[in-house]
Design a protein around this motif. Structure first.
Motif, PDB file in Angstrom:
ATOM      1  N   LEU A  41      -7.980  -8.061  -6.958  1.00  0.00           N
ATOM      2  CA  LEU A  41      -8.933  -6.954  -6.886  1.00  0.00           C
ATOM      3  C   LEU A  41      -8.317  -5.676  -7.455  1.00  0.00           C
ATOM      4  O   LEU A  41      -8.923  -5.001  -8.292  1.00  0.00           O
ATOM      5  CB  LEU A  41      -9.359  -6.727  -5.438  1.00  0.00           C
ATOM      6  N   ILE A  42      -7.120  -5.341  -7.014  1.00  0.00           N
ATOM      7  CA  ILE A  42      -6.479  -4.106  -7.479  1.00  0.00           C
ATOM      8  C   ILE A  42      -6.119  -4.201  -8.955  1.00  0.00           C
ATOM      9  O   ILE A  42      -6.327  -3.263  -9.728  1.00  0.00           O
ATOM     10  CB  ILE A  42      -5.229  -3.807  -6.628  1.00  0.00           C
ATOM     11  N   GLU A  43      -5.604  -5.358  -9.366  1.00  0.00           N
ATOM     12  CA  GLU A  43      -5.215  -5.524 -10.759  1.00  0.00           C
ATOM     13  C   GLU A  43      -6.420  -5.569 -11.694  1.00  0.00           C
ATOM     14  O   GLU A  43      -6.284  -5.372 -12.904  1.00  0.00           O
ATOM     15  CB  GLU A  43      -4.372  -6.790 -10.915  1.00  0.00           C
ATOM     16  N   GLY A  44      -7.618  -5.800 -11.130  1.00  0.00           N
ATOM     17  CA  GLY A  44      -8.833  -5.789 -11.947  1.00  0.00           C
ATOM     18  C   GLY A  44      -9.189  -4.416 -12.463  1.00  0.00           C
ATOM     19  O   GLY A  44      -9.951  -4.280 -13.429  1.00  0.00           O
ATOM     20  N   ASP A  45      -8.667  -3.370 -11.819  1.00  0.00           N
ATOM     21  CA  ASP A  45      -8.850  -2.001 -12.290  1.00  0.00           C
ATOM     22  C   ASP A  45      -7.520  -1.576 -12.895  1.00  0.00           C
ATOM     23  O   ASP A  45      -6.595  -1.182 -12.197  1.00  0.00           O
ATOM     24  CB  ASP A  45      -9.238  -1.090 -11.120  1.00  0.00           C
ATOM     25  N   MET A  46      -7.402  -1.642 -14.216  1.00  0.00           N
ATOM     26  CA  MET A  46      -6.108  -1.463 -14.876  1.00  0.00           C
ATOM     27  C   MET A  46      -5.508  -0.073 -14.614  1.00  0.00           C
ATOM     28  O   MET A  46      -4.309   0.064 -14.384  1.00  0.00           O
ATOM     29  CB  MET A  46      -6.249  -1.696 -16.381  1.00  0.00           C
ATOM     30  N   THR A  47      -6.353   0.953 -14.620  1.00  0.00           N
ATOM     31  CA  THR A  47      -5.850   2.313 -14.399  1.00  0.00           C
ATOM     32  C   THR A  47      -5.325   2.468 -12.981  1.00  0.00           C
ATOM     33  O   THR A  47      -4.242   3.025 -12.754  1.00  0.00           O
ATOM     34  CB  THR A  47      -6.964   3.344 -14.656  1.00  0.00           C
ATOM     35  N   LEU A  48      -6.085   1.966 -12.028  1.00  0.00           N
ATOM     36  CA  LEU A  48      -5.671   2.048 -10.629  1.00  0.00           C
ATOM     37  C   LEU A  48      -4.408   1.232 -10.400  1.00  0.00           C
ATOM     38  O   LEU A  48      -3.468   1.686  -9.733  1.00  0.00           O
ATOM     39  CB  LEU A  48      -6.794   1.562  -9.720  1.00  0.00           C
ATOM     40  N   ALA A  49      -4.362   0.009 -10.944  1.00  0.00           N
ATOM     41  CA  ALA A  49      -3.193  -0.859 -10.757  1.00  0.00           C
ATOM     42  C   ALA A  49      -1.935  -0.203 -11.319  1.00  0.00           C
ATOM     43  O   ALA A  49      -0.867  -0.254 -10.695  1.00  0.00           O
ATOM     44  CB  ALA A  49      -3.432  -2.207 -11.422  1.00  0.00           C
ATOM     45  N   ALA A  50      -2.053   0.437 -12.473  1.00  0.00           N
ATOM     46  CA  ALA A  50      -0.895   1.112 -13.077  1.00  0.00           C
ATOM     47  C   ALA A  50      -0.418   2.247 -12.188  1.00  0.00           C
ATOM     48  O   ALA A  50       0.795   2.435 -12.000  1.00  0.00           O
ATOM     49  CB  ALA A  50      -1.265   1.638 -14.462  1.00  0.00           C
ATOM     50  N   ALA A  51      -1.355   3.009 -11.611  1.00  0.00           N
ATOM     51  CA  ALA A  51      -0.985   4.118 -10.731  1.00  0.00           C
ATOM     52  C   ALA A  51      -0.326   3.606  -9.456  1.00  0.00           C
ATOM     53  O   ALA A  51       0.652   4.185  -8.970  1.00  0.00           O
ATOM     54  CB  ALA A  51      -2.230   4.948 -10.402  1.00  0.00           C
ATOM     55  N   VAL A  52      -0.855   2.510  -8.930  1.00  0.00           N
ATOM     56  CA  VAL A  52      -0.289   1.920  -7.710  1.00  0.00           C
ATOM     57  C   VAL A  52       1.133   1.437  -7.964  1.00  0.00           C
ATOM     58  O   VAL A  52       2.053   1.712  -7.178  1.00  0.00           O
ATOM     59  CB  VAL A  52      -1.172   0.764  -7.208  1.00  0.00           C
ATOM     60  N   LEU A  53       1.351   0.729  -9.056  1.00  0.00           N
ATOM     61  CA  LEU A  53       2.685   0.207  -9.357  1.00  0.00           C
ATOM     62  C   LEU A  53       3.677   1.339  -9.630  1.00  0.00           C
ATOM     63  O   LEU A  53       4.836   1.277  -9.207  1.00  0.00           O
ATOM     64  CB  LEU A  53       2.616  -0.741 -10.553  1.00  0.00           C
ATOM     65  N   LYS A  54       3.223   2.387 -10.315  1.00  0.00           N
ATOM     66  CA  LYS A  54       4.104   3.528 -10.569  1.00  0.00           C
ATOM     67  C   LYS A  54       4.538   4.166  -9.255  1.00  0.00           C
ATOM     68  O   LYS A  54       5.711   4.514  -9.077  1.00  0.00           O
ATOM     69  CB  LYS A  54       3.377   4.555 -11.446  1.00  0.00           C
ATOM     70  N   ALA A  55       3.591   4.310  -8.336  1.00  0.00           N
ATOM     71  CA  ALA A  55       3.905   4.915  -7.038  1.00  0.00           C
ATOM     72  C   ALA A  55       4.850   4.029  -6.237  1.00  0.00           C
ATOM     73  O   ALA A  55       5.821   4.507  -5.636  1.00  0.00           O
ATOM     74  CB  ALA A  55       2.622   5.169  -6.256  1.00  0.00           C
ATOM     75  N   LEU A  56       4.576   2.727  -6.215  1.00  0.00           N
ATOM     76  CA  LEU A  56       5.390   1.814  -5.413  1.00  0.00           C
ATOM     77  C   LEU A  56       6.810   1.668  -5.961  1.00  0.00           C
ATOM     78  O   LEU A  56       7.735   1.366  -5.214  1.00  0.00           O
ATOM     79  CB  LEU A  56       4.716   0.441  -5.352  1.00  0.00           C
ATOM     80  N   ASN A  57       6.985   1.895  -7.264  1.00  0.00           N
ATOM     81  CA  ASN A  57       8.315   1.806  -7.864  1.00  0.00           C
ATOM     82  C   ASN A  57       9.091   3.117  -7.781  1.00  0.00           C
ATOM     83  O   ASN A  57      10.231   3.190  -8.248  1.00  0.00           O
ATOM     84  CB  ASN A  57       8.211   1.374  -9.332  1.00  0.00           C
ATOM     85  N   SER A  58       8.497   4.138  -7.187  1.00  0.00           N
ATOM     86  CA  SER A  58       9.204   5.403  -7.024  1.00  0.00           C
ATOM     87  C   SER A  58      10.256   5.252  -5.920  1.00  0.00           C
ATOM     88  O   SER A  58      10.156   4.365  -5.060  1.00  0.00           O
ATOM     89  CB  SER A  58       8.222   6.519  -6.671  1.00  0.00           C
ATOM     90  N   PRO A  59      11.289   6.099  -5.923  1.00  0.00           N
ATOM     91  CA  PRO A  59      12.387   5.963  -4.942  1.00  0.00           C
ATOM     92  C   PRO A  59      11.932   6.053  -3.493  1.00  0.00           C
ATOM     93  O   PRO A  59      12.617   5.541  -2.602  1.00  0.00           O
ATOM     94  CB  PRO A  59      13.311   7.140  -5.297  1.00  0.00           C
ATOM     95  N   ILE A  60      10.807   6.679  -3.240  1.00  0.00           N
ATOM     96  CA  ILE A  60      10.366   6.903  -1.866  1.00  0.00           C
ATOM     97  C   ILE A  60      10.177   5.594  -1.097  1.00  0.00           C
ATOM     98  O   ILE A  60      10.316   5.547   0.119  1.00  0.00           O
ATOM     99  CB  ILE A  60       9.060   7.726  -1.854  1.00  0.00           C
ATOM    100  N   TYR A  61       9.858   4.495  -1.813  1.00  0.00           N
ATOM    101  CA  TYR A  61       9.628   3.213  -1.134  1.00  0.00           C
ATOM    102  C   TYR A  61      10.881   2.346  -1.067  1.00  0.00           C
ATOM    103  O   TYR A  61      10.878   1.298  -0.424  1.00  0.00           O
ATOM    104  CB  TYR A  61       8.477   2.458  -1.803  1.00  0.00           C
ATOM    105  N   GLY A  62      11.936   2.741  -1.744  1.00  0.00           N
ATOM    106  CA  GLY A  62      13.231   2.096  -1.566  1.00  0.00           C
ATOM    107  C   GLY A  62      13.300   0.636  -1.974  1.00  0.00           C
ATOM    108  O   GLY A  62      14.108  -0.115  -1.427  1.00  0.00           O
TER     109      GLY A  62
END
Length: 269
Positions: A41-62
């Motif tokens: 579902l999330i990956e079906g929206d390419m813009t949203l999926a890219a934003a989610v992955l960018k956020a999750l790969n930030s140092p804040i999530y370790g």
């Protein structure tokens, strides 16, 4: 859920919930979340999926290694964490990109994380806590979207939220805490999160807490997160007061708050 008729009469539009978040909320309501369906579902929206992955790969999530797909993120972090960051990106997407809102979104990210970390230690629902923290100031974004030229200077120069709500009432006939709660309602957030957003200014300024037992623990998390972000030296006093009003064990609450703050500081460092 219906929005109060007073808000409707003010002609301030509430942005519609993105379709992907509507479907995501249905998946989260299932007894056992289908990770494959959620990832697709999330990956079906390419813009949203890219934003989610960018956020999750930030140092804040370790994360020790970079995640390249939402499915990987679900395996590493679980559905609640990924759903929370998806809601954050979905919320930001319905508002204009503007410097006036940058600090708001940063606080939303940090507050959501702090509230979720404390909720996990205290045995509360982490997704509900995270969403309450994330949406706490969303009414300001609604105001800005409605009248950027009038509200932008008001938002920049307000010394505190309790004074800001008075200015908002004079200028627009409604305050951002009421608008934020209305948005939470229309986006079908948990009722306790809606109440927490509606009362956050009153709670943080020492006013009367809501007479809704299911929301009071969330309000306690919100109050303590507020101090962690603005005045961490006052943490013990804040926890003492919030634990009593929120019906939480003071010792466990203080430990949860200290641990959450340590995680946030380590991630930011």
């Amino acid at each position: 859920m219906p929005v109060d008729h007073t808000l409707r009469s003010l002609n301030i539009d509430l942005p519609a919930q993105p379709a992907v978040l509507v479907q995501l909320s249905l998946l989260l309501a299932e007894e056992e979340v289908d990770f494959k369906a959620m990832g697709s579902l999330i990956e079906g929206d390419m813009t949203l999926a890219a934003a989610v992955l960018k956020a999750l790969n930030s140092p804040i999530y370790g994360l020790r290694r970079q995640v390249r797909t939402v499915q990987q993120a679900l395996l590493y972090l679980g559905s609640n964490e990924v759903a929370a960051i998806t809601y954050e990106m979905g919320l930001r997407s319905v508002f204009p990109s503007a410097p006036e809102l940058d600090a708001l979104w940063l606080r939303a990210n940090r507050r959501g994380m702090l509230m979720a970390l404390m909720a996990r230690r205290l045995g509360l629902d982490t997704f509900v806590a995270h969403s309450a923290g994330l949406f706490e100031e969303c009414g300001k974004a609604v105001m800005f979207r409605h009248a950027p030229e009038r509200y932008g200077p008001m938002l920049r120069h307000a010394p505190a939220d309790d004074l800001l709500v008075l200015q908002e009432m004079q200028a627009f006939g409604v305050s951002h805490d009421a608008l934020g709660a209305a948005l939470c309602q229309t986006w079908t957030l948990h009722p306790a999160a809606v109440t927490c957003v509606r009362y956050h200014v009153v709670v943080q300024s020492g006013g009367t807490w809501p007479d809704k037992p299911e929301a009071r623990p969330l309000c306690a998390l919100s109050a303590v997160a507020h101090y962690l972000m603005r005045a961490p030296d006052a943490l013990e006093a804040a926890v003492r007061a919030a634990a009593t009003l929120g019906g939480l064990d003071e010792v466990r609450f203080l430990e949860a708050a200290q641990d959450a703050y340590a995680v946030l500081r380590a991630a930011e460092a």
